[in-house]
Design a protein around this motif. Structure first.
Motif, PDB file in Angstrom:
ATOM      1  N   PRO A  20       0.853  -1.193   0.000  1.00 26.79           N
ATOM      2  CA  PRO A  20       0.000   0.000   0.000  1.00 26.79           C
ATOM      3  C   PRO A  20       0.892   1.247   0.000  1.00 26.79           C
ATOM      4  N   PRO A  21       0.437   2.342  -0.614  1.00 25.55           N
ATOM      5  CA  PRO A  21       1.275   3.535  -0.776  1.00 25.55           C
ATOM      6  C   PRO A  21       1.953   4.037   0.502  1.00 25.55           C
ATOM      7  N   ALA A  22       1.245   4.109   1.601  1.00 24.63           N
ATOM      8  CA  ALA A  22       1.849   4.626   2.839  1.00 24.63           C
ATOM      9  C   ALA A  22       2.948   3.698   3.349  1.00 24.63           C
ATOM     10  N   LEU A  23       2.719   2.395   3.260  1.00 25.20           N
ATOM     11  CA  LEU A  23       3.748   1.435   3.677  1.00 25.20           C
ATOM     12  C   LEU A  23       4.946   1.491   2.738  1.00 25.20           C
ATOM     13  N   ARG A  24       4.666   1.633   1.455  1.00 27.53           N
ATOM     14  CA  ARG A  24       5.750   1.716   0.473  1.00 27.53           C
ATOM     15  C   ARG A  24       6.634   2.925   0.765  1.00 27.53           C
ATOM     16  N   ASP A  25       6.024   4.065   0.976  1.00 30.02           N
ATOM     17  CA  ASP A  25       6.774   5.288   1.243  1.00 30.02           C
ATOM     18  C   ASP A  25       7.627   5.130   2.499  1.00 30.02           C
ATOM     19  N   LEU A  26       7.029   4.659   3.559  1.00 28.80           N
ATOM     20  CA  LEU A  26       7.745   4.471   4.813  1.00 28.80           C
ATOM     21  C   LEU A  26       8.870   3.449   4.644  1.00 28.80           C
ATOM     22  N   GLY A  27       8.571   2.327   4.005  1.00 28.71           N
ATOM     23  CA  GLY A  27       9.561   1.282   3.793  1.00 28.71           C
ATOM     24  C   GLY A  27      10.711   1.740   2.929  1.00 28.71           C
ATOM     25  N   ASP A  28      10.407   2.440   1.855  1.00 30.04           N
ATOM     26  CA  ASP A  28      11.463   2.931   0.961  1.00 30.04           C
ATOM     27  C   ASP A  28      12.406   3.884   1.694  1.00 30.04           C
ATOM     28  N   ARG A  29      11.834   4.809   2.467  1.00 29.05           N
ATOM     29  CA  ARG A  29      12.670   5.754   3.201  1.00 29.05           C
ATOM     30  C   ARG A  29      13.571   5.023   4.203  1.00 29.05           C
ATOM     31  N   TYR A  30      13.000   4.046   4.890  1.00 28.77           N
ATOM     32  CA  TYR A  30      13.766   3.310   5.898  1.00 28.77           C
ATOM     33  C   TYR A  30      14.892   2.503   5.248  1.00 28.77           C
ATOM     34  N   VAL A  31      14.586   1.815   4.161  1.00 24.10           N
ATOM     35  CA  VAL A  31      15.592   1.004   3.474  1.00 24.10           C
ATOM     36  C   VAL A  31      16.724   1.901   2.969  1.00 24.10           C
ATOM     37  N   ILE A  94      17.192   0.062  18.901  1.00 23.23           N
ATOM     38  CA  ILE A  94      15.906   0.192  19.594  1.00 23.23           C
ATOM     39  C   ILE A  94      15.327   1.581  19.329  1.00 23.23           C
ATOM     40  N   GLY A  95      16.186   2.590  19.364  1.00 24.03           N
ATOM     41  CA  GLY A  95      15.752   3.960  19.067  1.00 24.03           C
ATOM     42  C   GLY A  95      15.208   4.081  17.649  1.00 24.03           C
ATOM     43  N   GLN A  96      15.882   3.428  16.700  1.00 21.15           N
ATOM     44  CA  GLN A  96      15.421   3.459  15.308  1.00 21.15           C
ATOM     45  C   GLN A  96      14.069   2.763  15.176  1.00 21.15           C
ATOM     46  N   LEU A  97      13.887   1.650  15.874  1.00 24.12           N
ATOM     47  CA  LEU A  97      12.598   0.951  15.830  1.00 24.12           C
ATOM     48  C   LEU A  97      11.495   1.832  16.400  1.00 24.12           C
ATOM     49  N   LYS A  98      11.810   2.532  17.490  1.00 23.59           N
ATOM     50  CA  LYS A  98      10.809   3.432  18.083  1.00 23.59           C
ATOM     51  C   LYS A  98      10.434   4.531  17.094  1.00 23.59           C
ATOM     52  N   GLU A  99      11.439   5.121  16.433  1.00 20.33           N
ATOM     53  CA  GLU A  99      11.156   6.158  15.435  1.00 20.33           C
ATOM     54  C   GLU A  99      10.287   5.600  14.304  1.00 20.33           C
ATOM     55  N   LEU A 100      10.607   4.405  13.861  1.00 20.69           N
ATOM     56  CA  LEU A 100       9.839   3.769  12.790  1.00 20.69           C
ATOM     57  C   LEU A 100       8.399   3.526  13.241  1.00 20.69           C
ATOM     58  N   MET A 101       8.241   3.024  14.463  1.00 19.20           N
ATOM     59  CA  MET A 101       6.898   2.780  14.987  1.00 19.20           C
ATOM     60  C   MET A 101       6.120   4.090  15.098  1.00 19.20           C
ATOM     61  N   ASP A 102       6.780   5.135  15.603  1.00 16.86           N
ATOM     62  CA  ASP A 102       6.113   6.437  15.731  1.00 16.86           C
ATOM     63  C   ASP A 102       5.658   6.945  14.362  1.00 16.86           C
ATOM     64  N   GLU A 103       6.521   6.814  13.364  1.00 15.48           N
ATOM     65  CA  GLU A 103       6.185   7.267  12.016  1.00 15.48           C
ATOM     66  C   GLU A 103       5.025   6.456  11.440  1.00 15.48           C
ATOM     67  N   ALA A 104       5.050   5.156  11.680  1.00 18.94           N
ATOM     68  CA  ALA A 104       4.020   4.280  11.121  1.00 18.94           C
ATOM     69  C   ALA A 104       2.667   4.462  11.796  1.00 18.94           C
ATOM     70  N   ASN A 108      -2.200  10.905  11.096  1.00 18.99           N
ATOM     71  CA  ASN A 108      -2.500  11.234   9.704  1.00 18.99           C
ATOM     72  C   ASN A 108      -1.926  10.207   8.731  1.00 18.99           C
ATOM     73  N   LYS A 109      -1.256   9.184   9.236  1.00 17.63           N
ATOM     74  CA  LYS A 109      -0.680   8.143   8.391  1.00 17.63           C
ATOM     75  C   LYS A 109      -1.357   6.794   8.624  1.00 17.63           C
ATOM     76  N   LYS A 110      -2.507   6.796   9.284  1.00 21.66           N
ATOM     77  CA  LYS A 110      -3.197   5.530   9.541  1.00 21.66           C
ATOM     78  C   LYS A 110      -3.435   4.815   8.233  1.00 21.66           C
ATOM     79  N   ILE A 111      -3.272   3.524   8.252  1.00 23.20           N
ATOM     80  CA  ILE A 111      -3.396   2.723   7.040  1.00 23.20           C
ATOM     81  C   ILE A 111      -4.568   1.769   7.206  1.00 23.20           C
ATOM     82  N   THR A 112      -5.504   1.832   6.297  1.00 17.03           N
ATOM     83  CA  THR A 112      -6.628   0.920   6.297  1.00 17.03           C
ATOM     84  C   THR A 112      -6.444  -0.026   5.127  1.00 17.03           C
ATOM     85  N   ILE A 113      -6.397  -1.303   5.425  1.00 18.76           N
ATOM     86  CA  ILE A 113      -6.192  -2.289   4.372  1.00 18.76           C
ATOM     87  C   ILE A 113      -7.297  -3.328   4.472  1.00 18.76           C
ATOM     88  N   SER A 114      -8.023  -3.479   3.401  1.00 23.59           N
ATOM     89  CA  SER A 114      -9.024  -4.534   3.357  1.00 23.59           C
ATOM     90  C   SER A 114      -9.087  -5.084   1.951  1.00 23.59           C
TER      91      SER A 114
END
Length: 121
Positions: A20-31, A94-104, A108-114
């Motif tokens: 999904p677009p929001a996950l893609r954007d977040l994942g691409d930035r993180y990678v 651990i800090g990076q995971l927390k930042e990732l979780m906060d971003e996800a 305004n970035k809630k992701i609805t997938i159905s």
């Protein structure tokens, strides 16, 4: 981390196209950030880094295929980290995971997938 890392990096970004677009954007930035951070990693760290990202790519590939074949009721990507795995992380990680979780989980970035609707952010 030369040719093999570059191929893995491109493979992961290609896999993200199916997310999904929001996950893609977040994942691409993180990678991109992680691969940039590990450019000058020593041989042992680079090997572990690449192995973990290979595992990630295999998991995402499997989950995308399952989603395409409607083998799962709800599209879910990734896995829960075990306590054992978390204990292996350095404080910086651990800090990076927390930042990732906060971003996800930003409101305004809630992701609805159905299955019966388009991906929404």
């Amino acid at each position: 981390m030369a040719g093999g890392a570059r191929r893995l990096y491109r493979r992961i970004l290609r896999l993200h196209r199916a997310l999904p677009p929001a996950l893609r954007d977040l994942g691409d930035r993180y990678v991109k950030e992680e691969f940039r951070r590990h450019r000058a990693a020593g041989p042992a760290e680079a090997q572990r880094f690449l192995r973990e990202w290979e595992n990630y790519a295999a998991l995402i590939h499997q989950q995308i295929n399952e989603d395409k074949q409607n083998l799962r009721e709800k599209a879910v990507y990734g896995i829960q980290l075990t306590e054992e795995k978390l204990n292996d992380f350095r404080d910086e990680q651990i800090g990076q995971l927390k930042e990732l979780m906060d971003e996800a989980t930003k409101p305004n970035k809630k992701i609805t997938i159905s299955k019966d609707s388009e991906y929404k952010t």
